[in-house]
Design a protein around this motif. Structure first.
Motif, PDB file in Angstrom:
ATOM      1  N   ILE A 108       0.837  -1.197   0.000  1.00 57.92           N
ATOM      2  CA  ILE A 108       0.000   0.000   0.000  1.00 57.92           C
ATOM      3  C   ILE A 108       0.875   1.250   0.000  1.00 57.92           C
ATOM      4  N   PHE A 109       1.899   1.255   0.838  1.00 57.98           N
ATOM      5  CA  PHE A 109       2.824   2.392   0.912  1.00 57.98           C
ATOM      6  C   PHE A 109       3.537   2.591  -0.426  1.00 57.98           C
ATOM      7  N   ARG A 110       4.029   1.481  -0.998  1.00 58.28           N
ATOM      8  CA  ARG A 110       4.733   1.549  -2.283  1.00 58.28           C
ATOM      9  C   ARG A 110       3.832   2.116  -3.372  1.00 58.28           C
ATOM     10  N   ALA A 111       2.574   1.683  -3.411  1.00 58.27           N
ATOM     11  CA  ALA A 111       1.636   2.172  -4.424  1.00 58.27           C
ATOM     12  C   ALA A 111       1.343   3.654  -4.217  1.00 58.27           C
ATOM     13  N   LYS A 112       1.207   4.065  -2.973  1.00 63.27           N
ATOM     14  CA  LYS A 112       0.876   5.472  -2.701  1.00 63.27           C
ATOM     15  C   LYS A 112       2.068   6.392  -2.932  1.00 63.27           C
ATOM     16  N   GLN A 113       3.284   5.855  -2.887  1.00 63.37           N
ATOM     17  CA  GLN A 113       4.487   6.658  -3.116  1.00 63.37           C
ATOM     18  C   GLN A 113       4.783   6.863  -4.598  1.00 63.37           C
ATOM     19  N   ASP A 114       4.289   5.951  -5.441  1.00 67.12           N
ATOM     20  CA  ASP A 114       4.583   6.002  -6.873  1.00 67.12           C
ATOM     21  C   ASP A 114       3.738   7.094  -7.525  1.00 67.12           C
ATOM     22  N   ARG A 115       4.407   8.104  -8.067  1.00 71.65           N
ATOM     23  CA  ARG A 115       3.710   9.258  -8.636  1.00 71.65           C
ATOM     24  C   ARG A 115       2.916   8.911  -9.898  1.00 71.65           C
ATOM     25  N   SER A 116       3.218   7.787 -10.537  1.00 74.37           N
ATOM     26  CA  SER A 116       2.472   7.424 -11.743  1.00 74.37           C
ATOM     27  C   SER A 116       1.146   6.723 -11.404  1.00 74.37           C
ATOM     28  N   ILE A 117       0.943   6.402 -10.127  1.00 71.17           N
ATOM     29  CA  ILE A 117      -0.316   5.792  -9.696  1.00 71.17           C
ATOM     30  C   ILE A 117      -1.218   6.903  -9.181  1.00 71.17           C
ATOM     31  N   SER A 118      -2.368   7.073  -9.820  1.00 73.82           N
ATOM     32  CA  SER A 118      -3.292   8.142  -9.444  1.00 73.82           C
ATOM     33  C   SER A 118      -4.077   7.812  -8.176  1.00 73.82           C
ATOM     34  N   LEU A 119      -4.335   6.504  -7.974  1.00 75.94           N
ATOM     35  CA  LEU A 119      -5.155   6.097  -6.840  1.00 75.94           C
ATOM     36  C   LEU A 119      -4.865   4.643  -6.500  1.00 75.94           C
ATOM     37  N   PHE A 120      -4.868   4.332  -5.213  1.00 75.28           N
ATOM     38  CA  PHE A 120      -4.795   2.946  -4.755  1.00 75.28           C
ATOM     39  C   PHE A 120      -6.167   2.586  -4.223  1.00 75.28           C
ATOM     40  N   ALA A 121      -6.735   1.472  -4.704  1.00 77.83           N
ATOM     41  CA  ALA A 121      -8.069   1.053  -4.272  1.00 77.83           C
ATOM     42  C   ALA A 121      -8.053  -0.392  -3.810  1.00 77.83           C
ATOM     43  N   VAL A 122      -8.788  -0.652  -2.755  1.00 75.40           N
ATOM     44  CA  VAL A 122      -8.914  -2.006  -2.229  1.00 75.40           C
ATOM     45  C   VAL A 122     -10.048  -2.700  -2.971  1.00 75.40           C
ATOM     46  N   LYS A 123      -9.793  -3.948  -3.372  1.00 77.46           N
ATOM     47  CA  LYS A 123     -10.830  -4.745  -4.034  1.00 77.46           C
ATOM     48  C   LYS A 123     -11.904  -5.099  -3.019  1.00 77.46           C
ATOM     49  N   PRO A 124     -13.125  -5.255  -3.464  1.00 77.44           N
ATOM     50  CA  PRO A 124     -13.593  -5.065  -4.829  1.00 77.44           C
ATOM     51  C   PRO A 124     -13.790  -3.584  -5.137  1.00 77.44           C
ATOM     52  N   ILE A 125     -13.723  -3.258  -6.418  1.00 79.76           N
ATOM     53  CA  ILE A 125     -13.968  -1.888  -6.863  1.00 79.76           C
ATOM     54  C   ILE A 125     -15.435  -1.569  -6.569  1.00 79.76           C
ATOM     55  N   THR A 126     -15.681  -0.375  -6.074  1.00 76.19           N
ATOM     56  CA  THR A 126     -17.046   0.044  -5.749  1.00 76.19           C
ATOM     57  C   THR A 126     -17.342   1.389  -6.414  1.00 76.19           C
ATOM     58  N   LYS A 127     -18.575   1.820  -6.316  1.00 74.70           N
ATOM     59  CA  LYS A 127     -18.964   3.120  -6.858  1.00 74.70           C
ATOM     60  C   LYS A 127     -18.138   4.234  -6.215  1.00 74.70           C
ATOM     61  N   SER A 128     -17.796   4.097  -4.948  1.00 75.02           N
ATOM     62  CA  SER A 128     -17.001   5.143  -4.276  1.00 75.02           C
ATOM     63  C   SER A 128     -15.609   5.257  -4.911  1.00 75.02           C
ATOM     64  N   VAL A 129     -15.074   4.160  -5.439  1.00 73.87           N
ATOM     65  CA  VAL A 129     -13.792   4.215  -6.158  1.00 73.87           C
ATOM     66  C   VAL A 129     -13.979   5.038  -7.432  1.00 73.87           C
ATOM     67  N   PHE A 130     -15.064   4.798  -8.159  1.00 73.52           N
ATOM     68  CA  PHE A 130     -15.350   5.574  -9.365  1.00 73.52           C
ATOM     69  C   PHE A 130     -15.488   7.058  -9.033  1.00 73.52           C
ATOM     70  N   ASP A 131     -16.197   7.346  -7.944  1.00 82.56           N
ATOM     71  CA  ASP A 131     -16.359   8.739  -7.520  1.00 82.56           C
ATOM     72  C   ASP A 131     -14.996   9.369  -7.197  1.00 82.56           C
ATOM     73  N   GLY A 132     -14.109   8.596  -6.562  1.00 80.31           N
ATOM     74  CA  GLY A 132     -12.768   9.076  -6.242  1.00 80.31           C
ATOM     75  C   GLY A 132     -11.961   9.381  -7.500  1.00 80.31           C
ATOM     76  N   ILE A 133     -12.124   8.545  -8.526  1.00 75.94           N
ATOM     77  CA  ILE A 133     -11.412   8.761  -9.798  1.00 75.94           C
ATOM     78  C   ILE A 133     -11.940  10.024 -10.476  1.00 75.94           C
ATOM     79  N   LEU A 134     -13.229  10.222 -10.451  1.00 77.97           N
ATOM     80  CA  LEU A 134     -13.825  11.401 -11.079  1.00 77.97           C
ATOM     81  C   LEU A 134     -13.365  12.692 -10.372  1.00 77.97           C
TER      82      LEU A 134
END
Length: 136
Positions: A108-134
């Motif tokens: 989780i830390f590694r994913a959040k540190q990588d500037r090319s990753i816009s968002l880290f999401a825990v499975k399963p993907i939910t509508k709140s993940v989509f809202d976060g991307i928007l």
């Protein structure tokens, strides 16, 4: 009068070796009008090949790429290292969403540190993940 549903994005790519997670992700994207087209890949190498072959053709590129961390052959972080070598016309066009069911704080830390990753999401993907991307 025709009822046209507005989709958030034209193309979205899902990369996950778990067929059930691919199916659920695609279903959620469709049900939430998140994308017109879904590119599904059950391995990162094939997805990378598609992106590489089409990196100069924006019409064929996804705006959002959901990539799982844990996959055989090439995991999500290895995919990312290879993805970063592709053309800026591709990498500037796409947002990477790293997804995982991991509870490993290092991942989780590694994913959040990588500037090319816009968002880290825990499975399963939910509508709140989509809202976060928007909201990005």
């Amino acid at each position: 009068m025709e009822n046209l549903t507005q989709h958030a994005f034209d193309k979205v790519m899902i990369i996950d070796d778990n067929e059930l997670d691919l199916y659920i992700g695609a279903k959620l994207i469709t049900n939430n009008n998140f994308s017109n087209h879904i590119l599904e890949y059950n391995n990162a190498s094939a997805a990378l090949e598609y992106l590489s072959e089409n990196q100069e053709n924006a019409d064929l590129l996804p705006q959002i790429i959901f990539v799982d961390i844990y996959m055989p052959v090439m995991d999500g972080f290895e995919f990312l290292e290879n993805y970063k070598l592709l053309s800026p016309s591709l990498t500037d066009h796409c947002k990477i969403i790293m997804v995982s069911s991991t509870i490993d704080d290092r991942d989780i830390f590694r994913a959040k540190q990588d500037r090319s990753i816009s968002l880290f999401a825990v499975k399963p993907i939910t509508k709140s993940v989509f809202d976060g991307i928007l909201a990005l």
